[in-house]
Scaffold this motif. Sequence first.
Motif, PDB file in Angstrom:
ATOM      1  N   GLU A   1       0.844  -1.196   0.000  1.00  0.00           N
ATOM      2  CA  GLU A   1       0.000   0.000   0.000  1.00  0.00           C
ATOM      3  C   GLU A   1       0.880   1.248   0.000  1.00  0.00           C
ATOM      4  N   GLY A   2       0.308   2.353  -0.437  1.00  0.00           N
ATOM      5  CA  GLY A   2       0.901   3.679  -0.297  1.00  0.00           C
ATOM      6  C   GLY A   2       2.316   3.802  -0.829  1.00  0.00           C
ATOM      7  N   GLY A   3       3.138   4.500  -0.034  1.00  0.00           N
ATOM      8  CA  GLY A   3       4.515   4.755  -0.437  1.00  0.00           C
ATOM      9  C   GLY A   3       5.350   3.497  -0.561  1.00  0.00           C
ATOM     10  N   THR A   4       4.974   2.443   0.148  1.00  0.00           N
ATOM     11  CA  THR A   4       5.710   1.181   0.044  1.00  0.00           C
ATOM     12  C   THR A   4       5.516   0.577  -1.335  1.00  0.00           C
ATOM     13  N   LEU A   5       4.274   0.541  -1.804  1.00  0.00           N
ATOM     14  CA  LEU A   5       3.988   0.071  -3.156  1.00  0.00           C
ATOM     15  C   LEU A   5       4.672   0.973  -4.177  1.00  0.00           C
ATOM     16  N   LEU A   6       4.541   2.264  -3.998  1.00  0.00           N
ATOM     17  CA  LEU A   6       5.131   3.227  -4.937  1.00  0.00           C
ATOM     18  C   LEU A   6       6.638   3.043  -5.063  1.00  0.00           C
ATOM     19  N   GLY A   7       7.337   2.968  -3.938  1.00  0.00           N
ATOM     20  CA  GLY A   7       8.784   2.830  -3.979  1.00  0.00           C
ATOM     21  C   GLY A   7       9.241   1.549  -4.640  1.00  0.00           C
ATOM     22  N   ILE A   8       8.583   0.446  -4.305  1.00  0.00           N
ATOM     23  CA  ILE A   8       9.010  -0.842  -4.856  1.00  0.00           C
ATOM     24  C   ILE A   8       8.709  -0.935  -6.349  1.00  0.00           C
ATOM     25  N   VAL A   9       7.551  -0.401  -6.780  1.00  0.00           N
ATOM     26  CA  VAL A   9       7.215  -0.440  -8.209  1.00  0.00           C
ATOM     27  C   VAL A   9       8.087   0.532  -8.999  1.00  0.00           C
ATOM     28  N   ARG A  10       8.220   1.757  -8.527  1.00  0.00           N
ATOM     29  CA  ARG A  10       8.927   2.783  -9.301  1.00  0.00           C
ATOM     30  C   ARG A  10      10.443   2.678  -9.176  1.00  0.00           C
ATOM     31  N   ASP A  11      10.931   2.488  -7.920  1.00  0.00           N
ATOM     32  CA  ASP A  11      12.364   2.572  -7.668  1.00  0.00           C
ATOM     33  C   ASP A  11      13.018   1.232  -7.355  1.00  0.00           C
ATOM     34  N   GLY A  12      12.205   0.192  -7.184  1.00  0.00           N
ATOM     35  CA  GLY A  12      12.760  -1.116  -6.865  1.00  0.00           C
ATOM     36  C   GLY A  12      13.141  -1.276  -5.406  1.00  0.00           C
ATOM     37  N   ASP A  13      12.778  -0.302  -4.546  1.00  0.00           N
ATOM     38  CA  ASP A  13      13.134  -0.387  -3.128  1.00  0.00           C
ATOM     39  C   ASP A  13      12.225   0.539  -2.327  1.00  0.00           C
ATOM     40  N   LEU A  14      12.364   0.492  -1.017  1.00  0.00           N
ATOM     41  CA  LEU A  14      11.607   1.374  -0.147  1.00  0.00           C
ATOM     42  C   LEU A  14      12.054   2.816  -0.344  1.00  0.00           C
ATOM     43  N   LEU A  15      11.121   3.748  -0.203  1.00  0.00           N
ATOM     44  CA  LEU A  15      11.463   5.163  -0.304  1.00  0.00           C
ATOM     45  C   LEU A  15      12.288   5.565   0.911  1.00  0.00           C
ATOM     46  N   PRO A  16      13.464   6.161   0.727  1.00  0.00           N
ATOM     47  CA  PRO A  16      14.333   6.464   1.871  1.00  0.00           C
ATOM     48  C   PRO A  16      13.741   7.492   2.823  1.00  0.00           C
ATOM     49  N   TRP A  17      12.806   8.313   2.374  1.00  0.00           N
ATOM     50  CA  TRP A  17      12.217   9.336   3.241  1.00  0.00           C
ATOM     51  C   TRP A  17      10.887   8.898   3.855  1.00  0.00           C
ATOM     52  N   ASP A  18      10.463   7.654   3.607  1.00  0.00           N
ATOM     53  CA  ASP A  18       9.167   7.168   4.108  1.00  0.00           C
ATOM     54  C   ASP A  18       9.409   6.038   5.098  1.00  0.00           C
ATOM     55  N   THR A  19       9.356   6.338   6.384  1.00  0.00           N
ATOM     56  CA  THR A  19       9.650   5.312   7.400  1.00  0.00           C
ATOM     57  C   THR A  19       8.405   4.581   7.877  1.00  0.00           C
ATOM     58  N   ASP A  20       7.237   4.932   7.342  1.00  0.00           N
ATOM     59  CA  ASP A  20       6.013   4.203   7.662  1.00  0.00           C
ATOM     60  C   ASP A  20       5.692   3.277   6.496  1.00  0.00           C
ATOM     61  N   MET A  21       6.086   2.028   6.582  1.00  0.00           N
ATOM     62  CA  MET A  21       5.745   1.080   5.527  1.00  0.00           C
ATOM     63  C   MET A  21       4.265   0.740   5.635  1.00  0.00           C
ATOM     64  N   ASP A  22       3.645   0.467   4.476  1.00  0.00           N
ATOM     65  CA  ASP A  22       2.202   0.272   4.450  1.00  0.00           C
ATOM     66  C   ASP A  22       1.820  -1.008   3.725  1.00  0.00           C
ATOM     67  N   LEU A  23       0.892  -1.742   4.339  1.00  0.00           N
ATOM     68  CA  LEU A  23       0.227  -2.888   3.733  1.00  0.00           C
ATOM     69  C   LEU A  23      -1.271  -2.709   3.923  1.00  0.00           C
ATOM     70  N   SER A  24      -2.054  -3.494   3.187  1.00  0.00           N
ATOM     71  CA  SER A  24      -3.497  -3.536   3.376  1.00  0.00           C
ATOM     72  C   SER A  24      -3.954  -4.983   3.434  1.00  0.00           C
ATOM     73  N   VAL A  25      -5.005  -5.219   4.203  1.00  0.00           N
ATOM     74  CA  VAL A  25      -5.671  -6.515   4.227  1.00  0.00           C
ATOM     75  C   VAL A  25      -7.169  -6.300   4.048  1.00  0.00           C
ATOM     76  N   GLN A  26      -7.848  -7.318   3.544  1.00  0.00           N
ATOM     77  CA  GLN A  26      -9.293  -7.251   3.417  1.00  0.00           C
ATOM     78  C   GLN A  26      -9.941  -7.417   4.785  1.00  0.00           C
ATOM     79  N   ALA A  27     -11.088  -6.777   4.958  1.00  0.00           N
ATOM     80  CA  ALA A  27     -11.774  -6.796   6.250  1.00  0.00           C
ATOM     81  C   ALA A  27     -12.100  -8.208   6.717  1.00  0.00           C
ATOM     82  N   ASP A  28     -12.410  -9.119   5.804  1.00  0.00           N
ATOM     83  CA  ASP A  28     -12.723 -10.498   6.199  1.00  0.00           C
ATOM     84  C   ASP A  28     -11.558 -11.162   6.922  1.00  0.00           C
ATOM     85  N   ASP A  29     -10.347 -10.689   6.646  1.00  0.00           N
ATOM     86  CA  ASP A  29      -9.155 -11.277   7.261  1.00  0.00           C
ATOM     87  C   ASP A  29      -8.720 -10.553   8.533  1.00  0.00           C
TER      88      ASP A  29
END
Length: 198
Positions: free
Chosen positions: A37-65
């Motif tokens: 999710e968010g900047g974590t997805l963006l960094g990995i897709v665009r730059d191949g790694d985590l964004l160095p200025w974004d220390t809040d990594m983000d994931l999402s899960v479905q509500a059923d889980d």
Amino acid sequence: MSANQTPLQGAVLEQARALLLTAAHALDRAGLHWHLEGGTLLGIVRDGDLLPWDTDMDLSVQADDAPHLTRALREALPWAQWRLAPRRFTADGPAWRRGQLRLLKVASRRFGFLDGALRLDVFVKYRADGHVWWQAEEKVMRVPQELYAAHDDIAWRGGTLRAPRDHVRYLTLKYGDWRTPVREWKAGRDERTIVGDA
């Protein structure tokens, strides 16, 4: 990145990468539906790694889980190193009820307290009216439900991460021109999926 946050570099970057892969493996093992999710997805897709200025990594899960989320991560992350802190909705929303899980925060500990150096936010996404809804930074957000109907696998650092199906469209809905780096981006102000206040 605020002044009190440590940029992702050196040992902190390695710890962030390890946390992300450990969390991804734990959610896979538990059979949960999740994605970057968010900047974590963006960094990995665009730059191949985590964004160095974004220390809040983000994931999402479905509500059923959501009922299985805390246990899945607790079994994978040592209590002495990581604190898991659930955040719940304080009012009914377009797809959730007060008291349901909104977010699970995973934060590193130092001397038994949160040190703020490294965090993983796992957002819970709720389906209603053909959309997937969530809340972040006191804002209600949504995207079309078909983006979460399946996921794309992304090979990364010896592991496999998940992105929403058609993640290029997803990133465009969230960021607009996501290919151009923007360091001073704030979800509660700049997120293009905002539909109202929480």
